[in-house]
Design a protein around this motif. Sequence first.
Motif, PDB file in Angstrom:
ATOM      1  N   TYR A 102      59.959  30.927  24.355  1.00 17.91           N
ATOM      2  CA  TYR A 102      59.811  31.657  25.158  1.00 17.91           C
ATOM      3  C   TYR A 102      60.692  31.906  25.464  1.00 17.91           C
ATOM      4  O   TYR A 102      62.371  31.561  25.956  1.00 17.91           O
ATOM      5  N   ALA A 103      61.287  33.296  26.717  1.00 17.82           N
ATOM      6  CA  ALA A 103      61.782  33.952  26.993  1.00 17.82           C
ATOM      7  C   ALA A 103      62.881  32.952  27.763  1.00 17.82           C
ATOM      8  O   ALA A 103      61.587  32.127  29.147  1.00 17.82           O
ATOM      9  N   VAL A 105      54.583  34.385  34.868  1.00 15.90           N
ATOM     10  CA  VAL A 105      55.512  33.246  35.427  1.00 15.90           C
ATOM     11  C   VAL A 105      56.214  33.051  35.453  1.00 15.90           C
ATOM     12  O   VAL A 105      56.508  32.403  34.181  1.00 15.90           O
ATOM     13  N   ARG A 106      57.491  32.003  36.103  1.00 18.67           N
ATOM     14  CA  ARG A 106      57.954  31.351  35.456  1.00 18.67           C
ATOM     15  C   ARG A 106      57.633  29.776  35.922  1.00 18.67           C
ATOM     16  O   ARG A 106      57.548  29.310  36.762  1.00 18.67           O
ATOM     17  N   ILE A 107      58.057  29.033  34.735  1.00 16.64           N
ATOM     18  CA  ILE A 107      58.205  27.146  35.154  1.00 16.64           C
ATOM     19  C   ILE A 107      59.304  27.448  35.070  1.00 16.64           C
ATOM     20  O   ILE A 107      59.612  27.089  34.383  1.00 16.64           O
ATOM     21  N   GLY A 108      59.470  26.981  36.513  1.00 17.28           N
ATOM     22  CA  GLY A 108      60.860  26.022  36.692  1.00 17.28           C
ATOM     23  C   GLY A 108      61.131  24.706  36.643  1.00 17.28           C
ATOM     24  O   GLY A 108      60.798  24.532  38.276  1.00 17.28           O
ATOM     25  N   PHE A 159      60.412  35.664  23.551  1.00 14.38           N
ATOM     26  CA  PHE A 159      58.649  36.607  23.838  1.00 14.38           C
ATOM     27  C   PHE A 159      59.708  37.554  24.528  1.00 14.38           C
ATOM     28  O   PHE A 159      59.468  37.148  25.672  1.00 14.38           O
ATOM     29  N   PRO A 160      59.134  38.649  24.563  1.00 16.99           N
ATOM     30  CA  PRO A 160      59.157  40.030  25.432  1.00 16.99           C
ATOM     31  C   PRO A 160      58.275  39.718  26.829  1.00 16.99           C
ATOM     32  O   PRO A 160      56.698  39.583  26.826  1.00 16.99           O
ATOM     33  N   VAL A 161      59.243  39.851  27.506  1.00 12.79           N
ATOM     34  CA  VAL A 161      57.629  39.779  28.886  1.00 12.79           C
ATOM     35  C   VAL A 161      58.049  40.526  30.410  1.00 12.79           C
ATOM     36  O   VAL A 161      58.834  40.478  30.818  1.00 12.79           O
ATOM     37  N   LYS A 162      57.042  41.194  30.465  1.00  7.29           N
ATOM     38  CA  LYS A 162      57.101  42.322  31.468  1.00  7.29           C
ATOM     39  C   LYS A 162      56.795  41.661  32.448  1.00  7.29           C
ATOM     40  O   LYS A 162      55.558  41.386  32.823  1.00  7.29           O
ATOM     41  N   PRO A 170      51.747  33.681  25.381  1.00  5.01           N
ATOM     42  CA  PRO A 170      53.276  33.296  25.788  1.00  5.01           C
ATOM     43  C   PRO A 170      54.018  34.709  26.672  1.00  5.01           C
ATOM     44  O   PRO A 170      55.026  33.970  26.579  1.00  5.01           O
ATOM     45  N   GLU A 171      53.133  35.722  26.038  1.00  2.00           N
ATOM     46  CA  GLU A 171      54.341  37.346  26.602  1.00  2.00           C
ATOM     47  C   GLU A 171      54.215  36.922  28.305  1.00  2.00           C
ATOM     48  O   GLU A 171      54.670  37.829  28.807  1.00  2.00           O
ATOM     49  N   LYS A 172      53.207  35.716  28.968  1.00  2.00           N
ATOM     50  CA  LYS A 172      53.352  35.732  30.002  1.00  2.00           C
ATOM     51  C   LYS A 172      54.326  34.326  30.561  1.00  2.00           C
ATOM     52  O   LYS A 172      54.288  34.552  31.405  1.00  2.00           O
ATOM     53  N   ILE A 173      54.899  34.065  29.750  1.00  2.00           N
ATOM     54  CA  ILE A 173      55.659  32.771  30.820  1.00  2.00           C
ATOM     55  C   ILE A 173      56.994  33.088  30.468  1.00  2.00           C
ATOM     56  O   ILE A 173      57.641  33.565  28.854  1.00  2.00           O
ATOM     57  N   VAL A 174      57.905  32.962  31.289  1.00  2.00           N
ATOM     58  CA  VAL A 174      58.876  32.097  31.030  1.00  2.00           C
ATOM     59  C   VAL A 174      59.596  30.646  31.864  1.00  2.00           C
ATOM     60  O   VAL A 174      58.758  30.036  32.709  1.00  2.00           O
TER      61      VAL A 174
END
Length: 408
Positions: A226-227, A142-145, A11-14, A198-202
């Motif tokens: 996800y990205a 957000v990044r779920i790291g 998914f592209p994430v801006k 999903p375009e908001k999740i890394v």
Amino acid sequence: MGAPIKKRKSFPVKIGRVTMGGGQPVVIQSMTNTDTADIEKSVQQTMELSDAGSELVRLTVNVDAAAQAIPHIKEKILAKGYTTPIIGDFHYNGHTLLTKYPECAEALDKYRINPGNVGFGETHDKNFKQMIEVALKHNKPVRIGVNWGSLDQTILNRMMDENGRSANPKSAEEVTIDAMVESALSSAAMAREYGMRPEKIVISVKMSHVQDVIKAYTILASKCEYALHVGLTEAGMGLKGAVSSTAALANLLQQGIGDTIRVSLTPAPGGARTEEVLICQHILQSLGMRQFQPSVTACPGCGRTTNTLFQEMSQDMENFFREKLPEWQKKGYIGVESLKIAVMGCIVNGPGESKVADIGISLPGTGENPKAPVFVDGKKVTTLEGPQMMTHFKKLVEDYVNQKFGSH
Ligand code: SF4
């Protein structure tokens, strides 16, 4: 040369003005090591990292003063013309800081959430939800790291227990890797339940051993679109850190896995933070995924060349490109980053390598006629000799660049 690497579908994430994933080129990011509350130093380092080529810069947001500093940091870098998106790195108290300081939540372009560090049991879910709600309110990704040093122990213990009861138990390392992936994906699922697209999740699943990190990301990549933010965590110092990171990243990138990368290098005391950015550039450039600066092909030297001229000349050309590139880019020399130069030590491979470069010079080895043929676009154009050889060669390169890239 070689076939282009086929990127995994994501998914592209801006993030601010930068888009990662969705087939976009791999984005380089780094992290400051200043005290975020020290606004001047943090602004300075954010700009240095950005100048070095970091396309996203992450800052620790750990205390009230850091959260209060963020809007000022953003304002100051923008005032200096830096549009580099900034990311807040949160652990333990992110839910509180993001809620208490809406200006901080608004100024940041993305929030990093570590699901292993947001609390336990019901508190975990409540805090995590609170952070996602802030992200939704401010329309931030957000990044779920997940990081194995702070892996959610509830998930790990449950999976270890299940594994213990299994007829074919896996090794502890394998279960840890599975738990990393599970923590990331279940957190992403939770974020989706709360309304995040999903375009908001890394996602990232960083580990500190090369084989583990390759395995974790390979499994993760097969299970979601996800990205992915890819990196080896705690890579260490200097050469060791650079090589370990390259070994891990190159393997994953070659498989098409990775939408943004970071090299987590421990700088030498007083060393430049920007080193990690340059390593990322070298990794992407050597894989043929992106071009950042003209490349200098140089031979390692051997018993056939007993002088240091080819070493000095290679070094000089690297410095020359570093100095000139910003000027060429400012002039609008499109594609100049892809220029290829060869500086070779003797006749054995010298003419061959020089002919496949845009410009190449084959220096004389020991016992050879002290003359250096120069090849431009595969054809021998001149022969250089004497102490002014370096100056003449640089002039030839500069003329070539002006002619080839300056006529647009
Ligand atoms: S080009 Fe010549 S000097 Fe350089 S490594 Fe090869 S044989 Fe040795």
